[in-house]
Design a protein around this motif. Structure first.
Motif, short mmCIF file in Angstrom:
data_model
loop_
_atom_site.label_atom_id
_atom_site.label_comp_id
_atom_site.label_asym_id
_atom_site.label_seq_id
_atom_site.Cartn_x
_atom_site.Cartn_y
_atom_site.Cartn_z
N SER A 75 0.93 -1.19 -0.02
CA SER A 75 -0.08 0.10 -0.10
C SER A 75 0.74 1.23 0.18
O SER A 75 2.12 1.08 0.64
CB SER A 75 -0.95 -0.10 1.19
N LYS A 76 0.57 2.26 -0.63
CA LYS A 76 1.02 3.61 -0.74
C LYS A 76 0.05 4.72 -0.39
O LYS A 76 -0.94 4.69 -1.05
CB LYS A 76 1.87 3.86 -1.77
N GLU A 77 0.14 5.56 0.45
CA GLU A 77 -0.69 6.56 0.98
C GLU A 77 -0.02 7.67 0.99
O GLU A 77 1.02 7.79 1.57
CB GLU A 77 -1.38 6.28 2.29
N PHE A 78 -0.59 8.65 0.09
CA PHE A 78 0.17 10.02 0.03
C PHE A 78 -0.80 11.19 1.23
O PHE A 78 -1.79 11.13 1.17
CB PHE A 78 -0.07 10.71 -1.42
N GLN A 86 -1.09 6.58 -13.14
CA GLN A 86 -0.95 6.93 -11.65
C GLN A 86 0.52 7.19 -11.53
O GLN A 86 1.08 7.58 -10.53
CB GLN A 86 -1.52 6.13 -10.40
N GLN A 124 2.09 10.17 -10.05
CA GLN A 124 1.08 11.05 -9.45
C GLN A 124 1.15 10.83 -8.01
O GLN A 124 1.37 9.81 -7.67
CB GLN A 124 -0.19 10.80 -9.98
N ARG A 125 0.48 11.69 -7.08
CA ARG A 125 -0.13 11.32 -5.73
C ARG A 125 -1.19 10.81 -5.77
O ARG A 125 -2.26 10.89 -5.36
CB ARG A 125 -0.19 12.67 -4.76
N ALA A 126 -1.06 9.16 -6.16
CA ALA A 126 -2.28 8.17 -6.06
C ALA A 126 -2.03 7.13 -5.00
O ALA A 126 -1.02 6.63 -4.91
CB ALA A 126 -2.29 7.79 -7.29
N ASN A 127 -3.34 7.03 -4.35
CA ASN A 127 -3.12 5.92 -3.14
C ASN A 127 -3.38 4.81 -3.85
O ASN A 127 -4.27 4.72 -4.93
CB ASN A 127 -3.96 6.17 -2.09
N PHE A 128 -2.69 3.68 -3.49
CA PHE A 128 -3.22 2.29 -3.96
C PHE A 128 -2.91 1.26 -2.87
O PHE A 128 -1.74 1.37 -1.90
CB PHE A 128 -2.30 2.07 -5.44
#
Lengths: 443, 443
Positions: free
Chosen positions: A184-187, B176, B179-183
């Motif tokens: 997971s990545k969360e900005f 993405q 980009q500042r994209a959450n995943f």
């Protein structure tokens, strides 16, 4: 090259990669480091922009293991606490610990990276390859694809591989392709911009040098680290969108009035503000988590490549360095005969703690930008320090455990919660006794 | 081609992609569909392995919008409830709703996909391109890179692009990038294997046809969907590792004794068990979340490409079809003049609900494999159905709202929680009244 020792490829020549390369070489392994960017040591004399980090106990412990503790500390500025700057211009000091030993060390990231690269390169068993990036992983042939500056791709086969290529790790992505790997990545919805607060013409600092400075404004925040030359590196944290955000500061007038409104004491100290604002980019902040951290006994991840955190606890570099210690101990002490077992035990023992650090780093964002100014918070901090002085073995504030010990992060959090329960019970008992005394006195 | 209508590229010719392509064409747009795999309609007559899905109200509503409701339902087997098979061989029926309208429809995924591709292809404004995969996105030139079967890459520029390429969406990854994209992606520690339970020689079903069958065993689970030919597609869910896992069933003896132990009633009905076991792969299950779902007014995601869920609520396809309705409504009704506003409102109104679905789908795993057999659960289900019959507008069980209405998922969950609070209060009042009555009676 020693018989029986390994050939290890390290992907990434940043802080964790260069430190771990040196450590491996000292243990007798042959190491190749592949770094995507050009040699950063060539950039010196350019803008000289500095990004500062707070080195604390965990990071220092790992540097001691490679014999670089004193040399690194000589480059750092000790910070004995935080100075909180309120909107009305008053500045209040909050110590980091109970004595001179419990301090953080402000260090220039680039300078530290350069030193680690120098020391790694000076070791006869380490070879550095700049402008070489990992573009693929082939588990079947146990080879990774490395592209050089011209784009030529060469397969590299090492005995094992360390991924240290940061939050957006390519080797993590490639090694997990087709695997049941969580990620997971969360900005953060806030970005940051760095600004330099210069020293006075005579070289002295405009602000107290031996402290971290904080301008907490709730909806925006400035944090500053000291440099040895008397300047400070300010980092402004601000939402990307919405009122008072990077999006609503389009021109010099807007920027000036924003600073005049929220950071009036800094305005006279930042004559270059507007020029710097335009020159410096807006950075973003990301938390990443993943599992597993290794691909069988072949690839293993360290640092941001397996757990990037927000910078608000100042533990990103420290936890990455601690990974180096933990992985090294797993390989040499806990499981010297099985690399697979070492990788597994490294991940199993370490991941719960970096997960906790990710949460602590998120929570500390609220603390830094808001709670540090509340009288209750200050009272609580004072009580913590006082109790810690009174019973230094029994009472350890959370901040102390995170910054000034090497107690695993989740253990520190669990202990802090236990202490909070004691404190609450103590306060309750005290109130009952007090009520009884008052009752007795008035009767 | 109509003046003023768009040229749209749809990436992925699965269920959501082919349905949405047809919808766009019906609205006058020109559509190109790029599907990575070969034309699935050519595979017919091969193994004939079926993967069945439960079509419910939300999916049916979207099919109605393209005029395919009746044709699709004619391919499906209605399921009126669940049959729970306990270890001792008893089978207990639990209805899905209060009447014949509240049923699910078991449908062969391949058959449905083929039908949607046929109908899309038959539309003069739709062009299907199989063995064409997206390999890159270039936001600067608003073009995507499409590679054909020979590997030749061609840039495609459409007015806008729909990503419908599944849980491991390439176009999501590419759009993405930077980009500042959450995943996040999270794999279940259980896998699944499909097995076919054939019809009797006379074509009749070995199990009640109009039901979903469940063999809940806590540490393993079989769910079965009916096929029109009287056969059933069983799906065995089992942990990958640990005792009683795919890892501990290495040979025919182990598999046979596992089935004899936990699914004795199925053993005589599965003469081909061992051969099928070896032929069928073990699948994995993933939950994904991401934000944003669009790249400015150019690319937008639907279905699994933006929210893959575990299959345990049977809502994966239904929610993907509902995306098609929601995106279509945003583009044609809510924001007909601004595609960017339409994409934004589609994501803003939809994402909280698919997030809720992800949680519900996780929770239902425990329900399906364990709680369905508990007497308390059965009692609660009966009470729900009874209250729903008594007050069909006031009392709606959660399952009914999810499966038999188009109420947004999070609204359904909030309402179910409100109902639970009423029920608890009611039970409390009833107990007080009862206690009073007993007290009065004995006094």
């Amino acid at each position: 090259m020693d018989q029986g020792k390994d050939h290890v490829a390290v992907i990434g020549g940043g802080l964790a990669g260069s430190l771990f390369a040196l450590r491996l070489a000292q243990q007798g392994h042959r190491v190749d480091v592949y770094e995507r960017r050009p040699d950063p040591r060539a950039r010196r004399g350019a803008e000289g922009r500095s990004i500062n980090l707070g080195l604390s106990k965990r990071g220092i412990a790992a540097l001691s293991e490679v014999g670089l503790r004193d040399e690194v500390l000589s480059l750092a500025v000790p910070m004995e606490g935080r100075v909180i700057h309120t909107l009305d211009g008053t500045a209040r000091f909050q110590p980091y610990g109970k004595n001179r030993q419990e301090v953080l060390h402000s260090i220039d990231r680039n300078e530290l990276n350069d030193l680690l690269l120098d020391r790694a390169e000076a070791h006869p068993s380490v070879q550095l390859h700049f402008e070489h990036r990992c573009v693929g992983v082939d588990a079947a042939t146990r080879s990774i694809q490395i592209a050089d500056a011209t784009g030529t791709v060469t397969p590299i086969t090492a005995d094992w591989i360390v991924g240290a290529d940061g939050a957006f790790s390519k080797i993590r992505e490639e090694m997990q392709r087709g695997q049941r790997a969580n990620f997971s990545k969360e900005f953060l919805e806030w970005g940051y911009k760095e600004l330099n607060l210069p020293a006075r013409p005579d070289g002295t600092s405009q602000l107290k040098l031996n402290a971290l400075h904080v301008w907490p404004r709730g909806h925006c925040l400035i944090v500053s680290h000291a440099n040895r030359n008397g300047s400070h590196t300010l980092t402004l944290f601000l939402p990307f969108e919405g009122p008072d955000s990077f999006a609503t500061l389009p021109d010099r007038t807007a920027i000036s009035s924003f600073f005049t409104r929220y950071f009036p004491d800094l305005v006279p100290q930042l004559p270059e503000l507007l020029a710097q604002w335009e020159r410096h980019p807006v950075g973003s902040l990301v938390t990443t988590r993943t599992a597993p951290w290794h691909l069988n006994d072949w690839i293993v991840l360290i640092g941001d490549s397996c757990h990037a955190v927000y910078p608000f606890y100042g533990q990103g570099m420290n936890s990455a360095f601690e990974d180096c210690s933990a992985l090294s101990a797993a390989l040499t002490t806990t499981h010297p005969t099985s690399r697979l077992d070492a990788f597994r035990s490294y991940e199993r023992s370490r991941r719960p703690h970096t997960d906790t650090l990710a949460e602590l780093s998120k929570e500390n964002f609220v603390e830094l930008r808001q709670r540090v100014q509340s009288p209750l918070f200050v009272l609580r901090k004072r009580l913590d320090v006082w109790l810690n002085r009174l019973a230094p073995r029994t009472w350890l504030p959370l901040y102390t455990m995170i910054a000034h010990t090497t107690m695993p992060y989740a253990d520190a959090l669990a202990r802090a919660r236990r202490q909070d329960r004691w404190l609450l019970s103590g306060v309750a008992v005290a109130m009952v006794v007090l009520a009884g005394a008052v009752g007795w006195a008035v009767s």
